[in-house]
Write a protein that holds these residues in place. Sequence first.
Motif, PDB file in Angstrom:
ATOM      1  N   ASN A  50      19.414-142.703   6.665  1.00 28.45           N
ATOM      2  CA  ASN A  50      17.942-142.585   7.030  1.00 28.45           C
ATOM      3  C   ASN A  50      16.915-142.718   6.062  1.00 28.45           C
ATOM      4  N   LYS A  64      27.527-146.446  12.591  1.00 34.00           N
ATOM      5  CA  LYS A  64      26.198-146.945  12.963  1.00 34.00           C
ATOM      6  C   LYS A  64      25.177-145.684  12.981  1.00 34.00           C
ATOM      7  N   PRO A  65      24.192-145.521  12.016  1.00 29.27           N
ATOM      8  CA  PRO A  65      23.410-144.340  12.094  1.00 29.27           C
ATOM      9  C   PRO A  65      22.091-144.538  13.208  1.00 29.27           C
ATOM     10  N   ILE A  66      21.822-143.544  13.975  1.00 28.37           N
ATOM     11  CA  ILE A  66      20.798-143.240  14.907  1.00 28.37           C
ATOM     12  C   ILE A  66      20.012-142.120  14.220  1.00 28.37           C
ATOM     13  N   CYS A  67      18.743-142.232  14.185  1.00 24.29           N
ATOM     14  CA  CYS A  67      17.884-140.938  13.782  1.00 24.29           C
ATOM     15  C   CYS A  67      16.668-140.739  14.783  1.00 24.29           C
ATOM     16  N   GLU A  68      16.110-139.646  14.521  1.00 22.30           N
ATOM     17  CA  GLU A  68      15.074-138.877  15.323  1.00 22.30           C
ATOM     18  C   GLU A  68      15.691-138.327  16.675  1.00 22.30           C
ATOM     19  N   VAL A  71      15.639-140.039  20.137  1.00 23.40           N
ATOM     20  CA  VAL A  71      16.045-141.338  20.226  1.00 23.40           C
ATOM     21  C   VAL A  71      17.659-141.154  20.104  1.00 23.40           C
ATOM     22  N   GLU A  74      18.785-139.968  23.855  1.00 28.58           N
ATOM     23  CA  GLU A  74      18.765-140.931  24.665  1.00 28.58           C
ATOM     24  C   GLU A  74      19.820-141.917  24.659  1.00 28.58           C
ATOM     25  N   TYR A  75      20.281-142.169  23.082  1.00 27.03           N
ATOM     26  CA  TYR A  75      21.414-142.850  22.797  1.00 27.03           C
ATOM     27  C   TYR A  75      22.762-142.216  23.313  1.00 27.03           C
ATOM     28  N   GLU A  78      22.876-142.804  27.076  1.00 25.67           N
ATOM     29  CA  GLU A  78      23.224-144.143  27.641  1.00 25.67           C
ATOM     30  C   GLU A  78      24.730-144.447  27.174  1.00 25.67           C
ATOM     31  N   THR A  79      25.123-143.931  26.088  1.00 25.83           N
ATOM     32  CA  THR A  79      26.407-144.566  25.654  1.00 25.83           C
ATOM     33  C   THR A  79      27.723-143.576  26.256  1.00 25.83           C
ATOM     34  N   ARG A  98      10.191-137.067  30.451  1.00 28.03           N
ATOM     35  CA  ARG A  98       9.884-137.448  29.023  1.00 28.03           C
ATOM     36  C   ARG A  98       8.315-136.960  28.699  1.00 28.03           C
ATOM     37  N   SER A 102       7.885-134.721  25.482  1.00 31.00           N
ATOM     38  CA  SER A 102       6.589-134.946  24.381  1.00 31.00           C
ATOM     39  C   SER A 102       5.877-133.852  24.306  1.00 31.00           C
ATOM     40  N   GLU A 105       7.155-130.985  22.334  1.00 27.50           N
ATOM     41  CA  GLU A 105       7.344-131.572  20.807  1.00 27.50           C
ATOM     42  C   GLU A 105       6.055-131.446  20.161  1.00 27.50           C
TER      43      GLU A 105
END
Lengths: 250, 258
Positions: A50, A64-68, A71, A74-75, A78-79, A98, A102, A105
Amino acid sequence: MAEENKVKLHGMWASPYVKRVEIALKIKGIPYEYVEEDLVNKSQLLLQYNPVHKKVPVLIHDGKPICESLVILEYIDETWKNGPPLLPQDPYKRAKVRFWTSFVEKELLENVLLVVTSEGEAQEKAIKVVFEKLKLLEEGLKDLFQGETHHIDGENMGILDIFLCSLFGAHKAQEEVLGVKFIDPEKFPLLSSWVTALTEVAVVKALQPPHEKLVVVYQFLRQKALQPSADGVEVKEGVYVRSLSRSSPS
Amino acid sequence: MEILDKSFNNWVVWSMGISIKIFSARSGGLDQISMAEVKLLGFWASPFSDRVIWALKLKGVNYEYAEEDPHNKTQLLLQHNPVHKKVPVLIHGGKSIPESSIILEYIEETWPQNPLLPQDAYQRAIARFWIKFGEEKMATICAFFRTAGVEQEKAIEEATKLLKIIEEQGLGDKMFFGGDGIGLGDIAFGWLAYLYEVVEKVSAAKVLDADTFPQLHAWIQNLKEVPVVKENLPDHQKLVGHLKRRRETHLALLNFHN
């Protein structure tokens, strides 16, 4: 074979942002390796994964890095399509979820943090804002649930549930430290019953740090923010988790 | 004979089209939803509004546009975005969707033609990361617009750092944020391509210059050539006038506080 689908989560035990990802992974039944980060002394790996924010959580999938956190959620959704969905199928329902996520947050979390890290008139103002936002959320829930009772269990938790319990899962500790009751069943009946139901879900319960530890966390955060310090006071995620990393996880 | 064949073909295609429409309407599936009336409540100078326009046009979605005056909000806006009372709001078949980033995802999911997000989940995550980054940092990147003197110099420094991160790590060697073609990332960062130069002009500051940001500059040129973008930019002079007045307000406030 074991390496191919390997999932790692870099986190910090008191971070609500990390908690969101842990809950999501557990709901989906995804096995993962957890790496506790010392945020005062961040690992090379974290800085590599990051580089933009240098923060947790970071999910690493197949290297593979995913941040936040949002995000990442959602990843995950979907995966890994086998577990319960974290978002509804219908685009309009997804938009509503969503929107309120939001809202939790940006409008709630930020202002609750402000209450924790301020005092006197500034704190009173921040408390007022939180109550205004809670009222809006309570109204929004009426529309979201549309009169149906929203039954929560480990099988139907979604991103909004996850975000809400990452903030208000600790509401009793917040109450104790701040002397303010945000999750008030009289003022916000829908929200309160929802939060109570969320904190009872097995997955959430298992991941929630003990009440006493959370009280210490909030006290520490408050003390740190109210003390003038050499590097200045920032009411942001960075300071929040940086201060907390000095307290031990167990 | 040839003419007869052509018109017969045309008739077949036409009647098939009607049949498909009737079938879709009766089946009440996604087609019916996607064909329902679309209205956009926007403001001509708002980059958040422009984003939605670009996305709708790239998808070939017909919509009705209604201009909102931020100082005189309509009942329609207050009804369809009671929480934030802001534009843009998309109203689709009577249903309201506020907040531009949420509207963009909604458009992508409702009208799957000409995809604006990659298929691969990891690439989608990267796109969303940068969209979020742009949104969170927009105020800081534009802070020099609201400041003067030493404060402005500091703001310009901060903006430069953030733009460097966007250029090097977000855009990189790609032609567009979306890769070879325009995507939601480009749409979300679009304000950098046309609004930012106006912000700079009225603030007497130069931040996003071609020497310091060669890749971003190339991206700006490429983006402005995309027909949907080219044909849907607010009037430059009007924007200059509008932002000049906004800057004067900011400066007046600064003087008031000093």
